[in-house]
Enzyme design. Structure first.
Site, PDB file in Angstrom:
ATOM      1  CE1 TYR A 132      -3.372   2.886   0.767  1.00 12.15           C
ATOM      2  CE2 TYR A 132      -1.876   3.416   2.581  1.00 12.15           C
ATOM      3  CZ  TYR A 132      -2.948   3.754   1.767  1.00 12.15           C
ATOM      4  OH  TYR A 132      -3.574   4.971   1.935  1.00 12.15           O
ATOM      5  CB  SER A 173      -3.185  12.279   5.749  1.00 19.42           C
ATOM      6  OG  SER A 173      -4.228  11.804   4.925  1.00 19.42           O
ATOM      7  CD  GLN A 230      -4.567  15.392   2.509  1.00 18.34           C
ATOM      8  OE1 GLN A 230      -4.735  14.747   3.541  1.00 18.34           O
ATOM      9  NE2 GLN A 230      -5.039  14.993   1.352  1.00 18.34           N
ATOM     10  CB  THR A 249      -5.331  16.922  -1.615  1.00 21.55           C
ATOM     11  OG1 THR A 249      -4.209  17.069  -0.734  1.00 21.55           O
ATOM     12  CG2 THR A 249      -4.978  15.906  -2.684  1.00 21.55           C
ATOM     13  NE  ARG A 294      -3.823   4.650  -5.046  1.00 23.80           N
ATOM     14  CZ  ARG A 294      -4.108   5.475  -4.054  1.00 23.80           C
ATOM     15  NH1 ARG A 294      -4.194   5.014  -2.808  1.00 23.80           N
ATOM     16  NH2 ARG A 294      -4.320   6.759  -4.289  1.00 23.80           N
ATOM     17  CE  LYS A 311       0.717  16.779  -1.382  1.00 26.32           C
ATOM     18  NZ  LYS A 311       0.340  15.613  -2.205  1.00 26.32           N
ATOM     19  CG  HIS A 365      -2.085  11.570  -4.660  1.00 27.18           C
ATOM     20  ND1 HIS A 365      -2.982  12.528  -4.249  1.00 27.18           N
ATOM     21  CD2 HIS A 365      -2.160  10.598  -3.727  1.00 27.18           C
ATOM     22  CE1 HIS A 365      -3.570  12.145  -3.127  1.00 27.18           C
ATOM     23  NE2 HIS A 365      -3.081  10.969  -2.786  1.00 27.18           N
ATOM     24  NE  ARG A 384      -0.561   6.260  -2.604  1.00 25.87           N
ATOM     25  CZ  ARG A 384      -0.482   5.004  -2.175  1.00 25.87           C
ATOM     26  NH1 ARG A 384       0.572   4.273  -2.486  1.00 25.87           N
ATOM     27  NH2 ARG A 384      -1.444   4.478  -1.437  1.00 25.87           N
TER      28      ARG A 384
END
Length: 380
Positions: free
Chosen positions: A25, A107, A126, A154, A163, A252, A276, A279
């Site tokens: 991850y 985060s 964030q 963000t 992913r 961002k 990112h 990602r």
């Protein structure tokens, strides 16, 4: 700790310590990871210019960023679920950042609640935008009440990127089969299981759980987040956040000049050039390849930070010489945290600072301002 001189070394230790699905991850990227690879490669290929026959005594990496004195032009990027890398991981990393004189970004999807981290020092916060504006307004209010001075909005996550490594590792597998698969991986990492799995509880998304009334499981918080992301992001979104936020506002996830200018026109104080960490959308440009173009387009209009691919102090120098006011790092502090906790994160910062000092001395610069001036950008 002297045996961990680089990002690669910390990453290797982290891979051996973390359960496989969790390492995948953190280390993984969208689809087959071409952009993530390009991020690192393209920064490493930016040329350095050696200068000799000049006085390089008294080299200083100190600078100021958004009104904060910093030991070097570095901030920690926000990382979701960082609290699963080490016991109460965001707190440990924030303490390391505070000790080393650089900003720490928390985060939205952190394990530790912002109040727990703010007990160390108020972090940058964030913000992922969700459709529930009351939920968002409450989170912004809480960040301000905790003393956070900088908000990172963000904007490159209206939906989650695909992913593949998370599917292959078993992280995304639901039901009893997925639980057994992950339990087997955890059993192979008894140190992590005892320290983080048992000793690091509660395992939830602290900031999300608070808004949902507390007591929500990690899975429930993650499900809420992924299903509630705002898909209609626009300059009006920035204006709405700006109307509620009294501190510094950075947008961002910018990769284009037009988006950077739109963000600044909507009220942002600066931008973070970022994909990112590769990602989200695989195949987009590396941040190194667009940094100078965007920096020149917004010169004098706002602060420019860049992340995604910074691995060494040489990369920090390269970014500053091409217009960045500072850089942000994500995986470097995360893997240092997973490898050795707070001590590892402090060592990671020391490594970057030492590398930066060497790069400055061998390129004939003694201050952060001189690096930018040699690149043709205004001194800060």
């Amino acid at each position: 700790m002297t045996a961990l001189p680089s990002y690669v070394d910390f990453r290797d230790v982290a891979r051996r310590r973390l359960p496989h699905f969790l390492f995948e991850y953190y280390d993984g990227a969208a689809f087959d990871g071409r952009t993530a690879e390009a991020n690192v490669r393209d920064f490493s290929l930016l040329p350095m210019e050696q200068r000799v026959l000049c006085d390089v005594g008294g080299v200083s990496t100190a600078t100021s960023l958004l009104g904060e004195a910093c030991a070097l032009p570095l901030a920690f990027s926000p990382i979701g679920l960082a609290g699963m890398a080490w016991r109460r991981g965001e707190v440990a990393a924030a303490a390391a950042a505070q000790a080393k004189g650089v900003p720490f970004s928390l985060s939205t999807t952190s394990v530790c609640d912002m109040a727990e981290v703010a007990d160390i020092a108020p972090p940058w916060f964030q913000l992922y935008m969700m459709r529930d504006r009351a939920f968002m307004a409450d989170m912004i209010d809480r960040a301000q009440a905790q003393g956070c001075r900088t908000l990172l909005l963000t904007v490159d996550l209206p939906v989650l990127g695909t992913r593949w490594r998370d599917a292959r590792s078993g992280l995304n597998q639901r039901g009893i089969g997925g639980a057994i698969w992950r339990a087997r991986q955890i059993a192979m990492r008894p140190g992590w299981a005892l320290s983080v799995g048992l000793g690091g509880k509660p395992h939830t998304l602290g900031n999300i759980s608070h808004g949902l009334g507390g007591g929500k499981s990690l899975a429930a918080c993650m499900a809420y987040t992924s299903s509630s992301l705002e898909t209609n992001l626009s300059p009006a979104t920035i204006e709405w956040v700006r109307s509620l936020w009294c501190g510094n506002l950075l947008v961002k996830g910018v990769l284009r000049e037009s988006d950077a200018l739109a963000a600044l026109s909507a009220g942002a104080d600066g931008i973070v050039i970022s994909n990112h960490g590769g990602r989200q959308l695989d195949g987009v440009p590396s941040t190194a390849s667009v940094l100078e173009r965007i920096s020149r387009a917004v010169t004098g209009r706002g602060v420019v930070l860049v992340d995604s691919g910074i691995r060494t102090g040489l990369d920090v120098y390269r970014a500053l010489a091409r217009g960045a006011d500072a850089v942000m790092v994500g995986r470097p502090w995360l893997f240092a945290l997973a490898a050795a906790g707070r001590v590892g994160v402090e060592k990671m910062v020391d490594n970057l600072q030492a590398d930066l000092r060497i790069a400055m001395a061998l390129s004939g610069t003694r201050s952060i301002a001189e690096i930018r001036m040699q690149g043709g950008f205004p001194a800060i």
